[in-house]
Design an enzyme around this catalytic site. Structure first.
Site, short mmCIF file in Angstrom:
data_model
loop_
_atom_site.label_atom_id
_atom_site.label_comp_id
_atom_site.label_asym_id
_atom_site.label_seq_id
_atom_site.Cartn_x
_atom_site.Cartn_y
_atom_site.Cartn_z
N HIS A 1 0.89 -1.23 0.04
CA HIS A 1 -0.18 -0.17 -0.06
C HIS A 1 0.95 1.19 0.05
O HIS A 1 0.43 2.35 0.38
CB HIS A 1 -0.90 -0.12 1.33
CG HIS A 1 -2.08 -1.07 1.12
ND1 HIS A 1 -2.85 -1.44 2.26
CD2 HIS A 1 -2.63 -1.71 -0.01
CE1 HIS A 1 -3.93 -2.32 1.76
NE2 HIS A 1 -3.39 -2.61 0.39
N SER B 1 -7.53 -6.73 9.68
CA SER B 1 -8.73 -7.21 9.73
C SER B 1 -9.48 -8.11 8.54
O SER B 1 -10.64 -8.39 8.59
CB SER B 1 -9.70 -5.79 9.83
OG SER B 1 -9.62 -4.82 8.93
#
Ligand code: APR
Length: 251
Positions: free
Chosen positions: A123, A192
């Site tokens: 990212h 998550s």
């Protein structure tokens, strides 16, 4: 904890570790989806999309300038989870004829500061900027703004944070996919599992026969073979120390 060792079915040739915001939470960097999270007071569309940057580049620069400043501030540093991963990678690569791949969704540099090498930042990286025009990447410690002059094209306004925004393609995907196809042990730490493609990596690894492990404060709904629930700074050192003993590595 030791139970996962008895479930490893074949000799380990290749280990892939995927980390998320939870690995840096105890270093003082807020996770994304916690109530004190990074997006607080800002919508994702405003600060983490190409459209948001086009609409209000000053806001987006300011948002990342603050994150960059916080990352560089005194008191922020790697925690025991980052250190244990770096230590394991080092002894594994020195002593074992296998591959170790560390993939992170985090844009901080705490893995590197703990000593990890070749971290795949899918990212992007907070301490880098990129030229919109040429794609050149630069180290970036100082604040960026719309008047920053690009070092390659000498133009104003061409520099942007080297961050993968929503709607953009993650980085390093060919290398990551390649390591997943040969992976025997896949470990997701502090993520998550809500953002793709990273959220699908464990299934890809599983399809290739890997044993999959999750280390998270609260177990997610993903179907890992082994799920360990607790703080990364506690579980990661214990997990990798047991794995090192299992593999016969001298620590
Ligand atoms: N130890 C272990 N796990 C933790 C800890 C901790 N100390 N603290 C939090 N966690 C776990 C939470 O339970 C949660 O499952 O870390 C996870 C953090 O989840 P997110 O905030 O969603 O972060 P992440 O999965 O890295 O987000 C993925 O989404 O917003 C985008 O690009 C951004 O890279 C980010 C991506």
């Amino acid at each position: 904890m030791q139970e996962f060792l008895s479930r490893l079915q074949r000799p380990l040739q290749s280990i892939v570790v995927l980390t998320g915001a939870g690995v840096s939470a105890e270093s003082g960097i807020p996770t994304f989806r916690a109530s004190d999270g990074l997006w607080e007071n800002h919508s994702i569309e405003d600060v983490a999309t190409p459209g948001g940057f086009k609409q209000d580049p000053n806001l987006v620069h300011e948002f990342y300038n603050q994150r960059r400043e916080a990352l560089l501030s005194h008191g922020i540093g790697p925690n025991q989870a980052h250190s244990a991963l770096a230590r394991f990678q080092s002894i594994f690569e020195d002593q074992y004829p296998g591959n170790f791949t560390l993939v992170t969704q985090n844009v901080d540099n705490l893995h590197e500061r703990a000593g990890s090498l070749n971290v795949l930042h899918m990212h992007g990286e907070l301490l880098k900027s990129r030229c919109y025009q040429t794609g050149s990447i630069f180290n970036q410690q100082k604040p960026l703004n719309v008047d920053s002059v690009c070092r390659c094209c000498r133009s104003l306004g061409n520099l942007r944070p080297h961050i993968v925004w929503f709607g953009e393609l993650p980085l390093e995907i060919p290398k990551i996919e390649n390591s997943l196809t040969t992976c025997d042990l896949f470990i997701a730490i502090g993520t998550s599992g809500l953002v793709y493609p990273a959220a699908g990596f464990y299934e890809q690894a599983k399809k290739c026969g890997a044993h999959t492990v999750e280390i998270n404060l609260a177990t997610t709904t993903s179907n890992f073979d082994t799920q360990l629930s607790g703080y990364a700074s506690d579980l990661v050192p214990r997990f990798f120390s047991q794995l090192a003993s299992f593999l016969g590595l001298a620590t």
